[in-house]
Design a protein around this motif. Structure first.
Motif, PDB file in Angstrom:
ATOM      1  N   MET A  89       0.843  -1.174   0.000  1.00  0.00           N
ATOM      2  CA  MET A  89       0.000   0.000   0.000  1.00  0.00           C
ATOM      3  C   MET A  89       0.890   1.240   0.000  1.00  0.00           C
ATOM      4  SD  MET A  89      -2.991   1.191   2.640  1.00  0.00           S
ATOM      5  CE  MET A  89      -4.080  -0.093   2.130  1.00  0.00           C
ATOM      6  N   ARG A  90       0.613   2.146  -0.871  1.00  0.00           N
ATOM      7  CA  ARG A  90       1.337   3.415  -0.953  1.00  0.00           C
ATOM      8  C   ARG A  90       0.642   4.444  -0.074  1.00  0.00           C
ATOM      9  NH1 ARG A  90       4.850   2.361  -5.809  1.00  0.00           N
ATOM     10  NH2 ARG A  90       4.159   0.269  -6.085  1.00  0.00           N
ATOM     11  N   SER A  91       1.379   5.399   0.433  1.00  0.00           N
ATOM     12  CA  SER A  91       0.803   6.395   1.330  1.00  0.00           C
ATOM     13  C   SER A  91       1.277   7.792   0.956  1.00  0.00           C
ATOM     14  CB  SER A  91       1.215   6.101   2.771  1.00  0.00           C
ATOM     15  OG  SER A  91       0.693   7.057   3.641  1.00  0.00           O
ATOM     16  N   SER A  92       0.386   8.758   1.113  1.00  0.00           N
ATOM     17  CA  SER A  92       0.799  10.152   0.943  1.00  0.00           C
ATOM     18  C   SER A  92       1.478  10.606   2.224  1.00  0.00           C
ATOM     19  CB  SER A  92      -0.408  11.042   0.662  1.00  0.00           C
ATOM     20  OG  SER A  92      -1.180  11.207   1.825  1.00  0.00           O
ATOM     21  N   VAL A  93       2.235  11.658   2.127  1.00  0.00           N
ATOM     22  CA  VAL A  93       2.916  12.215   3.294  1.00  0.00           C
ATOM     23  C   VAL A  93       1.901  12.988   4.127  1.00  0.00           C
ATOM     24  CG1 VAL A  93       4.731  13.787   4.025  1.00  0.00           C
ATOM     25  CG2 VAL A  93       5.052  12.384   1.993  1.00  0.00           C
ATOM     26  N   LYS A  94       1.921  12.799   5.445  1.00  0.00           N
ATOM     27  CA  LYS A  94       1.016  13.537   6.330  1.00  0.00           C
ATOM     28  C   LYS A  94       1.163  15.021   6.086  1.00  0.00           C
ATOM     29  CE  LYS A  94       0.302  10.868  10.472  1.00  0.00           C
ATOM     30  NZ  LYS A  94       0.629  10.702  11.870  1.00  0.00           N
ATOM     31  N   GLY A  95       0.031  15.689   5.957  1.00  0.00           N
ATOM     32  CA  GLY A  95       0.030  17.121   5.773  1.00  0.00           C
ATOM     33  C   GLY A  95       0.267  17.576   4.338  1.00  0.00           C
ATOM     34  N   ALA A  96       0.525  16.643   3.426  1.00  0.00           N
ATOM     35  CA  ALA A  96       0.757  17.002   2.025  1.00  0.00           C
ATOM     36  C   ALA A  96      -0.534  17.504   1.391  1.00  0.00           C
ATOM     37  CB  ALA A  96       1.279  15.799   1.256  1.00  0.00           C
ATOM     38  N   LYS A  97      -0.410  18.395   0.428  1.00  0.00           N
ATOM     39  CA  LYS A  97      -1.548  18.889  -0.346  1.00  0.00           C
ATOM     40  C   LYS A  97      -1.266  18.545  -1.801  1.00  0.00           C
ATOM     41  CE  LYS A  97      -2.680  22.551   2.833  1.00  0.00           C
ATOM     42  NZ  LYS A  97      -2.785  23.983   3.073  1.00  0.00           N
ATOM     43  N   ILE A  98      -2.084  17.670  -2.355  1.00  0.00           N
ATOM     44  CA  ILE A  98      -1.876  17.178  -3.715  1.00  0.00           C
ATOM     45  C   ILE A  98      -3.100  17.525  -4.551  1.00  0.00           C
ATOM     46  CG2 ILE A  98      -1.435  15.144  -5.123  1.00  0.00           C
ATOM     47  CD1 ILE A  98      -0.374  13.820  -2.477  1.00  0.00           C
ATOM     48  N   THR A  99      -2.862  18.067  -5.744  1.00  0.00           N
ATOM     49  CA  THR A  99      -3.943  18.411  -6.654  1.00  0.00           C
ATOM     50  C   THR A  99      -3.628  17.820  -8.021  1.00  0.00           C
ATOM     51  OG1 THR A  99      -4.281  20.506  -5.501  1.00  0.00           O
ATOM     52  CG2 THR A  99      -5.227  20.320  -7.690  1.00  0.00           C
ATOM     53  N   GLY A 100      -4.642  17.190  -8.654  1.00  0.00           N
ATOM     54  CA  GLY A 100      -4.427  16.665  -9.998  1.00  0.00           C
ATOM     55  C   GLY A 100      -5.081  15.322 -10.203  1.00  0.00           C
ATOM     56  N   LYS A 101      -4.408  14.476 -10.981  1.00  0.00           N
ATOM     57  CA  LYS A 101      -4.930  13.158 -11.326  1.00  0.00           C
ATOM     58  C   LYS A 101      -4.011  12.092 -10.738  1.00  0.00           C
ATOM     59  CE  LYS A 101      -6.542  10.438 -15.204  1.00  0.00           C
ATOM     60  NZ  LYS A 101      -6.808  10.436 -16.645  1.00  0.00           N
ATOM     61  N   LEU A 102      -4.595  11.173  -9.986  1.00  0.00           N
ATOM     62  CA  LEU A 102      -3.849  10.080  -9.368  1.00  0.00           C
ATOM     63  C   LEU A 102      -4.242   8.781 -10.049  1.00  0.00           C
ATOM     64  CD1 LEU A 102      -2.120   8.802  -7.092  1.00  0.00           C
ATOM     65  CD2 LEU A 102      -4.196   8.776  -5.701  1.00  0.00           C
ATOM     66  N   VAL A 103      -3.264   8.062 -10.584  1.00  0.00           N
ATOM     67  CA  VAL A 103      -3.494   6.755 -11.202  1.00  0.00           C
ATOM     68  C   VAL A 103      -2.564   5.778 -10.511  1.00  0.00           C
ATOM     69  CG1 VAL A 103      -3.388   5.421 -13.332  1.00  0.00           C
ATOM     70  CG2 VAL A 103      -4.082   7.817 -13.414  1.00  0.00           C
ATOM     71  N   ALA A 104      -3.117   4.656  -9.988  1.00  0.00           N
ATOM     72  CA  ALA A 104      -2.294   3.679  -9.275  1.00  0.00           C
ATOM     73  C   ALA A 104      -2.803   2.266  -9.517  1.00  0.00           C
ATOM     74  CB  ALA A 104      -2.300   3.982  -7.780  1.00  0.00           C
ATOM     75  N   GLU A 105      -1.874   1.320  -9.593  1.00  0.00           N
ATOM     76  CA  GLU A 105      -2.230  -0.092  -9.745  1.00  0.00           C
ATOM     77  C   GLU A 105      -2.426  -0.755  -8.388  1.00  0.00           C
ATOM     78  OE1 GLU A 105       0.634  -2.040 -12.187  1.00  0.00           O
ATOM     79  OE2 GLU A 105       0.248  -0.754 -13.905  1.00  0.00           O
ATOM     80  N   ASP A 106      -1.696  -0.291  -7.372  1.00  0.00           N
ATOM     81  CA  ASP A 106      -1.773  -0.866  -6.028  1.00  0.00           C
ATOM     82  C   ASP A 106      -2.737  -0.063  -5.158  1.00  0.00           C
ATOM     83  OD1 ASP A 106       0.187  -2.787  -6.606  1.00  0.00           O
ATOM     84  OD2 ASP A 106       1.797  -1.401  -6.094  1.00  0.00           O
ATOM     85  N   ALA A 107      -2.938  -0.532  -3.941  1.00  0.00           N
ATOM     86  CA  ALA A 107      -3.759   0.190  -2.968  1.00  0.00           C
ATOM     87  C   ALA A 107      -3.038   1.466  -2.542  1.00  0.00           C
ATOM     88  CB  ALA A 107      -4.026  -0.694  -1.756  1.00  0.00           C
ATOM     89  N   VAL A 108      -3.824   2.476  -2.195  1.00  0.00           N
ATOM     90  CA  VAL A 108      -3.276   3.770  -1.786  1.00  0.00           C
ATOM     91  C   VAL A 108      -3.920   4.184  -0.477  1.00  0.00           C
ATOM     92  CG1 VAL A 108      -3.147   6.223  -2.381  1.00  0.00           C
ATOM     93  CG2 VAL A 108      -2.873   4.496  -4.166  1.00  0.00           C
ATOM     94  N   ARG A 109      -3.106   4.713   0.443  1.00  0.00           N
ATOM     95  CA  ARG A 109      -3.619   5.291   1.683  1.00  0.00           C
ATOM     96  C   ARG A 109      -3.337   6.784   1.626  1.00  0.00           C
ATOM     97  NH1 ARG A 109      -4.849   4.128   7.101  1.00  0.00           N
ATOM     98  NH2 ARG A 109      -4.352   5.886   8.452  1.00  0.00           N
ATOM     99  N   MET A 110      -4.369   7.592   1.819  1.00  0.00           N
ATOM    100  CA  MET A 110      -4.234   9.047   1.735  1.00  0.00           C
ATOM    101  C   MET A 110      -4.306   9.630   3.139  1.00  0.00           C
ATOM    102  SD  MET A 110      -3.709  11.572  -0.270  1.00  0.00           S
ATOM    103  CE  MET A 110      -3.875  10.737  -1.836  1.00  0.00           C
TER     104      MET A 110
END
Length: 55
Positions: A1-22
């Protein structure tokens, strides 16, 4: 599982093959073949396509 960084602000298009934790903020569009888990402090404002969604 991939994870975003705590407190990060991301804008746009996210494409992933695996699970993602935001754990940060994401706005836009997400297409995830695995699942999307939104952490306790995560925030998602997006059109989401995912196999599973855990809030």
């Amino acid at each position: 599982m991939r994870s975003s960084v705590k407190g990060a602000k991301i804008t746009g298009k996210l494409v992933a093959e695996d699970a993602v934790r935001m754990d940060g903020n994401f706005a836009g569009e997400a297409s995830i073949d695995g699942g999307l888990a939104v952490g306790e402090r995560g925030r998602v404002v997006a059109a989401v396509r995912a196999r599973n969604l855990l809030l």
